[in-house]
Design a protein around this motif. Sequence first.
Motif, PDB file in Angstrom:
ATOM      1  N   VAL A 191       0.842  -1.208   0.000  1.00 10.88           N
ATOM      2  CA  VAL A 191       0.000   0.000   0.000  1.00 10.88           C
ATOM      3  C   VAL A 191       0.876   1.256   0.000  1.00 10.88           C
ATOM      4  N   GLU A 192       2.015   1.151  -0.684  1.00 10.55           N
ATOM      5  CA  GLU A 192       2.944   2.283  -0.757  1.00 10.55           C
ATOM      6  C   GLU A 192       3.132   2.752  -2.199  1.00 10.55           C
ATOM      7  N   SER A 193       3.338   4.045  -2.361  1.00  9.64           N
ATOM      8  CA  SER A 193       3.667   4.623  -3.659  1.00  9.64           C
ATOM      9  C   SER A 193       5.171   4.631  -3.892  1.00  9.64           C
ATOM     10  N   ALA A 194       5.944   4.523  -2.813  1.00  2.63           N
ATOM     11  CA  ALA A 194       7.402   4.429  -2.828  1.00  2.63           C
ATOM     12  C   ALA A 194       7.803   3.829  -1.490  1.00  2.63           C
ATOM     13  N   PRO A 195       9.019   3.272  -1.379  1.00  2.00           N
ATOM     14  CA  PRO A 195       9.401   2.645  -0.112  1.00  2.00           C
ATOM     15  C   PRO A 195       9.222   3.573   1.085  1.00  2.00           C
ATOM     16  N   GLY A 196       8.373   3.146   2.008  1.00  2.00           N
ATOM     17  CA  GLY A 196       8.136   3.922   3.219  1.00  2.00           C
ATOM     18  C   GLY A 196       7.061   4.979   3.094  1.00  2.00           C
ATOM     19  N   ILE A 197       6.499   5.168   1.885  1.00  2.00           N
ATOM     20  CA  ILE A 197       5.492   6.211   1.659  1.00  2.00           C
ATOM     21  C   ILE A 197       4.141   5.547   1.434  1.00  2.00           C
ATOM     22  N   LYS A 198       3.274   5.574   2.440  1.00  5.09           N
ATOM     23  CA  LYS A 198       1.962   4.961   2.334  1.00  5.09           C
ATOM     24  C   LYS A 198       1.028   5.819   1.472  1.00  5.09           C
ATOM     25  N   ASP A 199       0.205   5.140   0.676  1.00  2.86           N
ATOM     26  CA  ASP A 199      -0.775   5.789  -0.183  1.00  2.86           C
ATOM     27  C   ASP A 199      -2.154   5.569   0.434  1.00  2.86           C
ATOM     28  N   PRO A 200      -2.805   6.610   0.938  1.00  5.78           N
ATOM     29  CA  PRO A 200      -4.107   6.425   1.588  1.00  5.78           C
ATOM     30  C   PRO A 200      -5.140   5.732   0.704  1.00  5.78           C
ATOM     31  N   SER A 201      -5.117   5.988  -0.603  1.00  3.88           N
ATOM     32  CA  SER A 201      -6.097   5.344  -1.478  1.00  3.88           C
ATOM     33  C   SER A 201      -5.841   3.845  -1.569  1.00  3.88           C
ATOM     34  N   LEU A 202      -4.581   3.430  -1.583  1.00  8.25           N
ATOM     35  CA  LEU A 202      -4.263   2.000  -1.602  1.00  8.25           C
ATOM     36  C   LEU A 202      -4.629   1.346  -0.269  1.00  8.25           C
ATOM     37  N   ILE A 203      -4.442   2.054   0.817  1.00  7.78           N
ATOM     38  CA  ILE A 203      -4.852   1.533   2.124  1.00  7.78           C
ATOM     39  C   ILE A 203      -6.358   1.259   2.122  1.00  7.78           C
ATOM     40  N   HIS A 204      -7.134   2.204   1.635  1.00  4.99           N
ATOM     41  CA  HIS A 204      -8.589   2.016   1.608  1.00  4.99           C
ATOM     42  C   HIS A 204      -8.983   0.869   0.684  1.00  4.99           C
ATOM     43  N   ARG A 205      -8.322   0.752  -0.470  1.00  6.74           N
ATOM     44  CA  ARG A 205      -8.619  -0.350  -1.399  1.00  6.74           C
ATOM     45  C   ARG A 205      -8.298  -1.694  -0.761  1.00  6.74           C
ATOM     46  N   PHE A 206      -7.180  -1.767  -0.051  1.00  7.62           N
ATOM     47  CA  PHE A 206      -6.777  -3.006   0.611  1.00  7.62           C
ATOM     48  C   PHE A 206      -7.804  -3.413   1.658  1.00  7.62           C
ATOM     49  N   LEU A 207      -8.209  -2.461   2.470  1.00  8.96           N
ATOM     50  CA  LEU A 207      -9.164  -2.761   3.541  1.00  8.96           C
ATOM     51  C   LEU A 207     -10.529  -3.134   2.982  1.00  8.96           C
ATOM     52  N   LEU A 208     -10.936  -2.501   1.902  1.00  6.96           N
ATOM     53  CA  LEU A 208     -12.205  -2.846   1.269  1.00  6.96           C
ATOM     54  C   LEU A 208     -12.154  -4.250   0.680  1.00  6.96           C
ATOM     55  N   ALA A 209     -11.022  -4.614   0.087  1.00 13.81           N
ATOM     56  CA  ALA A 209     -10.871  -5.951  -0.493  1.00 13.81           C
ATOM     57  C   ALA A 209     -11.006  -7.036   0.578  1.00 13.81           C
ATOM     58  N   ILE A 210     -10.523  -6.755   1.777  1.00 13.49           N
ATOM     59  CA  ILE A 210     -10.649  -7.722   2.879  1.00 13.49           C
ATOM     60  C   ILE A 210     -12.114  -7.901   3.247  1.00 13.49           C
ATOM     61  N   LYS A 211     -12.832  -6.810   3.318  1.00 14.61           N
ATOM     62  CA  LYS A 211     -14.231  -6.868   3.735  1.00 14.61           C
ATOM     63  C   LYS A 211     -15.093  -7.654   2.758  1.00 14.61           C
ATOM     64  N   THR A 212     -14.693  -7.682   1.496  1.00 10.20           N
ATOM     65  CA  THR A 212     -15.484  -8.363   0.468  1.00 10.20           C
ATOM     66  C   THR A 212     -14.921  -9.720   0.098  1.00 10.20           C
ATOM     67  N   ALA A 213     -13.855 -10.156   0.791  1.00 11.36           N
ATOM     68  CA  ALA A 213     -13.239 -11.460   0.489  1.00 11.36           C
ATOM     69  C   ALA A 213     -14.095 -12.607   0.995  1.00 11.36           C
ATOM     70  N   LYS A 214     -13.910 -13.773   0.384  1.00  6.75           N
ATOM     71  CA  LYS A 214     -14.621 -14.988   0.812  1.00  6.75           C
ATOM     72  C   LYS A 214     -13.968 -15.520   2.070  1.00  6.75           C
TER      73      LYS A 214
END
Length: 216
Positions: A191-214
């Motif tokens: 969920v980073e745009s560069a090493p050590g730099i978190k991307d808030p949009s990727l964080i939200h996408r990751f968390l949403l993917a978990i919620k909709t996983a089987k």
Amino acid sequence: MTTRAKICGITTPDALEAAISGGADYIGLVFFPKSPRHLAIAQAKALAAQARGKAQIVALTVDANDATLQEIVDEVAPDILQLHGREVPERVALIKKQFGRAIIKAIPVASADDAASAQGFTGAADLILFDAKAPPGSALPGGNGMTFDWRALEGVAGAHPFMLSGGLGPDNVAEAIALTQPMAVDVSSGVESAPGIKDPSLIHRFLLAIKTAKQT
């Protein structure tokens, strides 16, 4: 069972807010100078204050000595200590007793035999984290963006509560959950745009993917 989520290597208030607002259960603060996600104690203390009561605070260390662990516990007051080095079961048990924190022990995995080594930490660690084994010569034991063959966990996954890590991201976390049924998943570089730099949009996408996983 709802799979829990950990966003590791948080370094900024914005990234932390994205993790919390997206529903992360754990946030990870890294104390390892070789990592691009390493935090000074003052930085970590401020982020921990922002997260406290909203998510479990995990302090990640790599073969840290007692003095370092004591400073982290005293100043940052994490809920959990994540041991990501070569700590043996006896050392893990001693840290758990001495510092009075729940313990996550990382196990680097490239094969089923590697995964089976988690059995030695039964009773010492509260949660096992299966992570991809770092490539030869890597300075970092984790956070390298590498996956491993999740089938390596088939013989041990049911024996331990475990967290899955290693190369996870918004596009593969649902598949990983479906195949391994972990108690929790852990992401850093995914969920980073560069090493050590978190991307808030990727964080939200990751968390949403978990919620909709089987999940089972």
